[in-house]
Design a protein around this motif. Structure first.
Motif, PDB file in Angstrom:
ATOM      1  N   ASP A 146      -5.147   6.940   1.220  1.00  0.00           N
ATOM      2  CA  ASP A 146      -6.404   6.495   0.618  1.00  0.00           C
ATOM      3  C   ASP A 146      -6.558   4.971   0.649  1.00  0.00           C
ATOM      4  O   ASP A 146      -7.638   4.448   0.404  1.00  0.00           O
ATOM      5  CB  ASP A 146      -6.526   7.014  -0.817  1.00  0.00           C
ATOM      6  CG  ASP A 146      -5.400   6.543  -1.709  1.00  0.00           C
ATOM      7  OD1 ASP A 146      -4.255   6.398  -1.217  1.00  0.00           O
ATOM      8  OD2 ASP A 146      -5.658   6.334  -2.918  1.00  0.00           O
ATOM      9  N   GLU A 147      -5.487   4.278   0.975  1.00  0.00           N
ATOM     10  CA  GLU A 147      -5.534   2.818   1.096  1.00  0.00           C
ATOM     11  C   GLU A 147      -5.620   2.383   2.561  1.00  0.00           C
ATOM     12  O   GLU A 147      -5.423   1.217   2.876  1.00  0.00           O
ATOM     13  CB  GLU A 147      -4.305   2.205   0.430  1.00  0.00           C
ATOM     14  CG  GLU A 147      -4.271   2.440  -1.068  1.00  0.00           C
ATOM     15  CD  GLU A 147      -3.011   1.878  -1.694  1.00  0.00           C
ATOM     16  OE1 GLU A 147      -3.122   0.859  -2.397  1.00  0.00           O
ATOM     17  OE2 GLU A 147      -1.930   2.460  -1.462  1.00  0.00           O
ATOM     18  N   GLY A 148      -5.885   3.336   3.435  1.00  0.00           N
ATOM     19  CA  GLY A 148      -6.090   3.019   4.834  1.00  0.00           C
ATOM     20  C   GLY A 148      -4.853   3.066   5.709  1.00  0.00           C
ATOM     21  O   GLY A 148      -4.871   2.555   6.830  1.00  0.00           O
ATOM     22  N   SER A 179      -2.192   4.889   8.091  1.00  0.00           N
ATOM     23  CA  SER A 179      -1.966   6.060   8.941  1.00  0.00           C
ATOM     24  C   SER A 179      -0.599   6.642   8.566  1.00  0.00           C
ATOM     25  O   SER A 179       0.204   5.954   7.926  1.00  0.00           O
ATOM     26  CB  SER A 179      -1.979   5.648  10.411  1.00  0.00           C
ATOM     27  OG  SER A 179      -0.866   4.818  10.690  1.00  0.00           O
ATOM     28  N   LYS A 202       0.852  -1.181   0.000  1.00  0.00           N
ATOM     29  CA  LYS A 202       0.000   0.000   0.000  1.00  0.00           C
ATOM     30  C   LYS A 202       0.887   1.229   0.000  1.00  0.00           C
ATOM     31  O   LYS A 202       1.955   1.244   0.595  1.00  0.00           O
ATOM     32  CB  LYS A 202      -0.926  -0.009   1.217  1.00  0.00           C
ATOM     33  CG  LYS A 202      -1.937  -1.129   1.170  1.00  0.00           C
ATOM     34  CD  LYS A 202      -2.839  -1.092   2.376  1.00  0.00           C
ATOM     35  CE  LYS A 202      -3.852  -2.222   2.291  1.00  0.00           C
ATOM     36  NZ  LYS A 202      -4.774  -2.203   3.423  1.00  0.00           N
TER      37      LYS A 202
END
Length: 71
Positions: A41-43, A45, A37
């Motif tokens: 936007d892919e989660g 932090s 990732k």
């Protein structure tokens, strides 16, 4: 084939196997590096994003080393 190659043909066969292994490893490292990732936007932090970037950089470095070995 066990031990050191004793003939030209054994050496060629050993080098062929070594090249195949380096290629297979390189492909796996590249896949790992480029499927991480890469964004919020892919989660991820902010700390996770930085960690993923470091991992990607390290894995890409190893893939580049495998490319050098193959060369």
């Amino acid at each position: 084939m066990s031990g050191s190659p004793r003939t030209r043909e054994e050496l060629i066969a050993a080098l062929q196997v070594a090249a195949e292994l380096e290629h297979l490893l390189m492909v796996q490292y590249l896949f790992a590096a480029y499927t991480l990732k890469r964004g919020a936007d892919e989660g991820l932090s902010p700390p996770d994003l930085e960690r993923a970037r470091r991992w990607g950089s390290k894995v890409t470095f190893v893939a580049r080393q495998e490319m050098e070995h193959l060369g």
